[in-house]
Design a protein around this motif. Structure first.
Motif, PDB file in Angstrom:
ATOM      1  N   MET A 214       1.940   7.131   0.837  1.00 25.31           N
ATOM      2  CA  MET A 214       2.854   8.371   0.004  1.00 25.31           C
ATOM      3  C   MET A 214       2.326  10.032   0.519  1.00 25.31           C
ATOM      4  SD  MET A 214       5.406   6.687  -2.840  1.00 25.31           S
ATOM      5  CE  MET A 214       6.307   7.976  -3.846  1.00 25.31           C
ATOM      6  N   ARG A 215       0.704   9.442   0.174  1.00 23.16           N
ATOM      7  CA  ARG A 215      -0.336  10.433  -0.105  1.00 23.16           C
ATOM      8  C   ARG A 215      -0.192  11.066   1.588  1.00 23.16           C
ATOM      9  NH1 ARG A 215      -2.961   6.728  -4.087  1.00 23.16           N
ATOM     10  NH2 ARG A 215      -4.280   5.926  -1.978  1.00 23.16           N
ATOM     11  N   LEU A 216      -0.274   9.925   2.161  1.00 15.95           N
ATOM     12  CA  LEU A 216      -0.327   9.634   3.932  1.00 15.95           C
ATOM     13  C   LEU A 216       0.873  10.769   4.215  1.00 15.95           C
ATOM     14  CD1 LEU A 216      -1.858   7.138   4.964  1.00 15.95           C
ATOM     15  CD2 LEU A 216      -3.206   8.902   4.820  1.00 15.95           C
TER      16      LEU A 216
ATOM     17  N   ASP B 244       1.000  -1.122   0.195  1.00 14.28           N
ATOM     18  CA  ASP B 244      -0.088   0.085   0.351  1.00 14.28           C
ATOM     19  C   ASP B 244       1.096   1.258  -0.182  1.00 14.28           C
ATOM     20  OD1 ASP B 244      -2.735   0.874  -0.409  1.00 14.28           O
ATOM     21  OD2 ASP B 244      -3.206   1.280   2.334  1.00 14.28           O
ATOM     22  N   PHE B 245       1.808   1.217  -0.960  1.00 12.73           N
ATOM     23  CA  PHE B 245       2.623   2.788  -0.779  1.00 12.73           C
ATOM     24  C   PHE B 245       2.346   3.322  -1.448  1.00 12.73           C
ATOM     25  CE2 PHE B 245       6.463   0.384   1.195  1.00 12.73           C
ATOM     26  CZ  PHE B 245       7.486   1.843   1.559  1.00 12.73           C
ATOM     27  N   PRO B 246       0.835   3.743  -2.245  1.00 12.66           N
ATOM     28  CA  PRO B 246       0.969   4.799  -3.169  1.00 12.66           C
ATOM     29  C   PRO B 246       0.106   5.002  -2.028  1.00 12.66           C
ATOM     30  CG  PRO B 246       0.372   2.755  -4.300  1.00 12.66           C
ATOM     31  CD  PRO B 246       1.260   2.080  -3.228  1.00 12.66           C
TER      32      PRO B 246
ATOM     33  N   HIS C 107       0.742  14.709   5.740  1.00 11.07           N
ATOM     34  CA  HIS C 107       1.085  14.794   7.406  1.00 11.07           C
ATOM     35  C   HIS C 107       0.484  13.767   8.199  1.00 11.07           C
ATOM     36  CE1 HIS C 107       3.995  18.446   6.642  1.00 11.07           C
ATOM     37  NE2 HIS C 107       4.152  17.583   6.238  1.00 11.07           N
ATOM     38  N   LYS C 108      -0.036  12.882   7.249  1.00 16.48           N
ATOM     39  CA  LYS C 108      -1.171  12.495   8.708  1.00 16.48           C
ATOM     40  C   LYS C 108      -0.584  10.345   8.282  1.00 16.48           C
ATOM     41  CE  LYS C 108      -4.986  14.246   5.564  1.00 16.48           C
ATOM     42  NZ  LYS C 108      -6.207  14.044   4.578  1.00 16.48           N
ATOM     43  N   TRP C 109      -0.338  10.251   9.868  1.00 16.31           N
ATOM     44  CA  TRP C 109      -0.864   9.148  10.554  1.00 16.31           C
ATOM     45  C   TRP C 109      -1.486   8.632  10.458  1.00 16.31           C
ATOM     46  CZ3 TRP C 109       4.775   7.683  12.942  1.00 16.31           C
ATOM     47  CH2 TRP C 109       4.735   6.655  13.956  1.00 16.31           C
ATOM     48  N   LYS C 110      -1.445   6.734   9.150  1.00 19.24           N
ATOM     49  CA  LYS C 110      -2.138   6.150   9.591  1.00 19.24           C
ATOM     50  C   LYS C 110      -1.724   4.562   9.613  1.00 19.24           C
ATOM     51  CE  LYS C 110      -6.628   5.256   6.930  1.00 19.24           C
ATOM     52  NZ  LYS C 110      -7.336   5.146   8.368  1.00 19.24           N
TER      53      LYS C 110
ATOM     54  N   PRO D 278      -8.049  11.397 -16.745  1.00 22.46           N
ATOM     55  CA  PRO D 278      -8.598  11.143 -15.847  1.00 22.46           C
ATOM     56  C   PRO D 278      -7.424  10.153 -14.907  1.00 22.46           C
ATOM     57  CG  PRO D 278     -10.118  10.041 -17.794  1.00 22.46           C
ATOM     58  CD  PRO D 278      -9.204  11.107 -18.034  1.00 22.46           C
ATOM     59  N   LEU D 279      -6.997   9.272 -15.292  1.00 19.03           N
ATOM     60  CA  LEU D 279      -5.651   8.542 -15.304  1.00 19.03           C
ATOM     61  C   LEU D 279      -5.019   9.226 -13.717  1.00 19.03           C
ATOM     62  CD1 LEU D 279      -4.557   6.019 -17.479  1.00 19.03           C
ATOM     63  CD2 LEU D 279      -5.514   5.554 -15.846  1.00 19.03           C
ATOM     64  N   TRP D 280      -4.855  10.719 -14.673  1.00 22.23           N
ATOM     65  CA  TRP D 280      -3.776  11.367 -13.730  1.00 22.23           C
ATOM     66  C   TRP D 280      -4.416  11.573 -11.721  1.00 22.23           C
ATOM     67  CZ3 TRP D 280       0.797  11.900 -14.410  1.00 22.23           C
ATOM     68  CH2 TRP D 280       1.701  12.544 -15.730  1.00 22.23           C
ATOM     69  N   GLU D 281      -5.490  11.718 -11.565  1.00 23.14           N
ATOM     70  CA  GLU D 281      -6.013  11.959 -10.177  1.00 23.14           C
ATOM     71  C   GLU D 281      -6.992  10.330 -10.096  1.00 23.14           C
ATOM     72  OE1 GLU D 281      -6.058  14.249  -8.485  1.00 23.14           O
ATOM     73  OE2 GLU D 281      -5.842  15.170 -10.871  1.00 23.14           O
ATOM     74  N   MET D 282      -7.091   8.971 -10.552  1.00 22.81           N
ATOM     75  CA  MET D 282      -6.940   8.020  -9.675  1.00 22.81           C
ATOM     76  C   MET D 282      -6.322   7.649  -8.588  1.00 22.81           C
ATOM     77  SD  MET D 282      -8.632   6.371 -13.384  1.00 22.81           S
ATOM     78  CE  MET D 282     -10.211   5.074 -11.824  1.00 22.81           C
ATOM     79  N   GLY D 283      -6.095   6.926  -7.032  1.00 25.89           N
ATOM     80  CA  GLY D 283      -5.768   6.491  -6.525  1.00 25.89           C
ATOM     81  C   GLY D 283      -5.012   5.419  -5.973  1.00 25.89           C
ATOM     82  N   ASN D 284      -5.588   4.923  -7.034  1.00 24.59           N
ATOM     83  CA  ASN D 284      -5.526   3.000  -7.364  1.00 24.59           C
ATOM     84  C   ASN D 284      -4.335   2.659  -8.588  1.00 24.59           C
ATOM     85  OD1 ASN D 284      -7.409   3.817  -9.040  1.00 24.59           O
ATOM     86  ND2 ASN D 284      -8.518   1.642  -8.514  1.00 24.59           N
ATOM     87  N   VAL D 285      -3.746   3.629  -9.104  1.00 25.63           N
ATOM     88  CA  VAL D 285      -3.092   3.940 -10.734  1.00 25.63           C
ATOM     89  C   VAL D 285      -1.940   4.621  -9.906  1.00 25.63           C
ATOM     90  CG1 VAL D 285      -2.977   3.892 -13.154  1.00 25.63           C
ATOM     91  CG2 VAL D 285      -5.133   3.862 -11.602  1.00 25.63           C
ATOM     92  N   ILE D 286      -0.360   4.262 -10.848  1.00 27.66           N
ATOM     93  CA  ILE D 286       1.000   4.381 -10.645  1.00 27.66           C
ATOM     94  C   ILE D 286       1.369   4.073 -12.028  1.00 27.66           C
ATOM     95  CG2 ILE D 286       2.783   3.487 -10.197  1.00 27.66           C
ATOM     96  CD1 ILE D 286       1.886   1.253  -7.816  1.00 27.66           C
ATOM     97  N   LEU D 287       1.845   5.458 -12.339  1.00 22.82           N
ATOM     98  CA  LEU D 287       1.806   6.218 -13.399  1.00 22.82           C
ATOM     99  C   LEU D 287       3.512   6.336 -14.075  1.00 22.82           C
ATOM    100  CD1 LEU D 287      -0.986   8.654 -14.048  1.00 22.82           C
ATOM    101  CD2 LEU D 287      -0.683   6.322 -15.043  1.00 22.82           C
TER     102      LEU D 287
END
Length: 326
Positions: free
Chosen positions: A126-128, A121-123, A132-135, A272-281
């Motif tokens: 990296m967003r977190l 779940d690295f993507p 600055h979110k600890w989850k 739209p691919l740029w904004e998809m959280g489950n896509v690595i580009l």
């Protein structure tokens, strides 16, 4: 040809591209001419026996083809040669070779990286981090996961080798089934693709672009995949129908995608691919390691010496199939 006779080599590059690193060694072996469009190709090709292609401007080469009066061999500095396969070249006696072997390991490392990024779940991490979110979350294990590699050639074999090295179960898809490849659990025939899609946790496209593979991954293919499966494409963009992929991701038919190649490159900024959280580009760079350009020239030189000595070339492409044999 006589060893005392200097051959003529045309190097087809992009207009804004520097000369390939190591080109001085090519110049020591023959007369080197540079071209970057139809006009310069028409000037360079007459008398040329060899072409080294670093920019795949098919229309320019096809348009200038009638003046290629002595051409014997074209070397493509890429694994894929789909852009070169126009009818006159296919029907000619001109040999075509590719850069098979240069990028195999690097691409395999990229694929292994993306599979581990999804599993861990690295993507999202990296967003977190950026926010600055600890989850805390639990993540998946990669060991024991089923990997289907569509295209069981030299790149596919390297991917299978690395996947197997961390305990994953790699299966391949190829024109014919084979049971004698130690890198794969099994290699299945093309006809078994949909059966294998149904059990794969990761589906890796490592196939060349041919009339048979263009648009292969469409709505029907995504519907056959597990909802938890991830797609990784390091082959060619047009093998995937992007509209159908986006729909499958939005509907939850598949869990994610890692894409290094696209139907349209560069990918438009508003895609739209740029904004998809489950896509690595990534921008068509999966195989590009530091020093790869010089490695391509060195490989060409090795084959050039074989050609000059009248020996058999390596990495010969079957022009009708569109790829080098595995």
């Amino acid at each position: 040809m006589s060893q005392n006779q200097k051959p003529i080599i045309t190097v087809l590059t992009a207009p804004d591209e520097d000369a390939p690193p190591g080109i001085e060694a090519v110049k020591a072996r023959g007369e080197v001419r540079f071209a970057w469009d139809e006009a310069t190709l028409r000037e360079a090709l007459p008398g040329s026996q060899v072409m080294m292609v670093t920019d795949f401007r098919t229309e320019a080469l096809e348009a200038a083809w009638p003046v290629a009066d002595k051409l014997e061999w074209i070397h493509a500095t890429s694994a894929g040669v789909d852009a070169l396969m126009f009818p006159a070249l296919i029907d000619s006696d001109v040999a075509v070779t590719n850069a098979r072997g240069i990028f195999d390991r690097s691409i395999a490392e990229y694929v292994l990286c993306t599979m581990l990024m999804f599993a861990k779940d690295f993507p999202r991490s990296m967003r977190l981090q950026a926010g600055h979110k600890w989850k805390h979350r639990d993540t998946e294990r990669a060991e024991g996961r089923e990997v289907l590699i569509v295209g069981a050639g030299s790149i596919g074999r390297q991917i299978a080798r690395l996947a197997r090295g961390i305990g994953m179960n790699p299966h391949g898809i190829a024109r014919r089934a084979r049971n004698d490849d130690d890198d794969f659990i099994a290699v299945h025939a093309n006809e078994q693709l949909f059966d294998q899609l149904a059990v794969a946790d990761y589906v890796v496209i490592a196939a060349p672009l041919t009339p048979q593979t263009e648009g292969l991954f469409d709505q029907k293919a995504f519907a056959a995949m597990k909802e938890s499966a991830r797609l990784i494409n390091i082959g060619r963009g047009p093998i995937v129908n992007t509209t159908d992929l986006i729909a499958a991701l939005n509907k939850g038919q598949i869990a994610g995608a890692a894409l290094d190649v696209f139907e349209e490159e560069p990918l438009p900024q508003d895609h739209p691919l740029w904004e998809m959280g489950n896509v690595i580009l990534t921008p068509h760079m999966s195989g590009d390691f530091i020093g790869w350009r010089r490695a391509l020239t060195d490989q060409f030189l090795e084959n050039f010496d074989r050609w000059h000595q009248g020996e058999e070339l390596f990495n010969n492409v079957d022009k009708k199939l569109g790829y080098a044999g595995s």
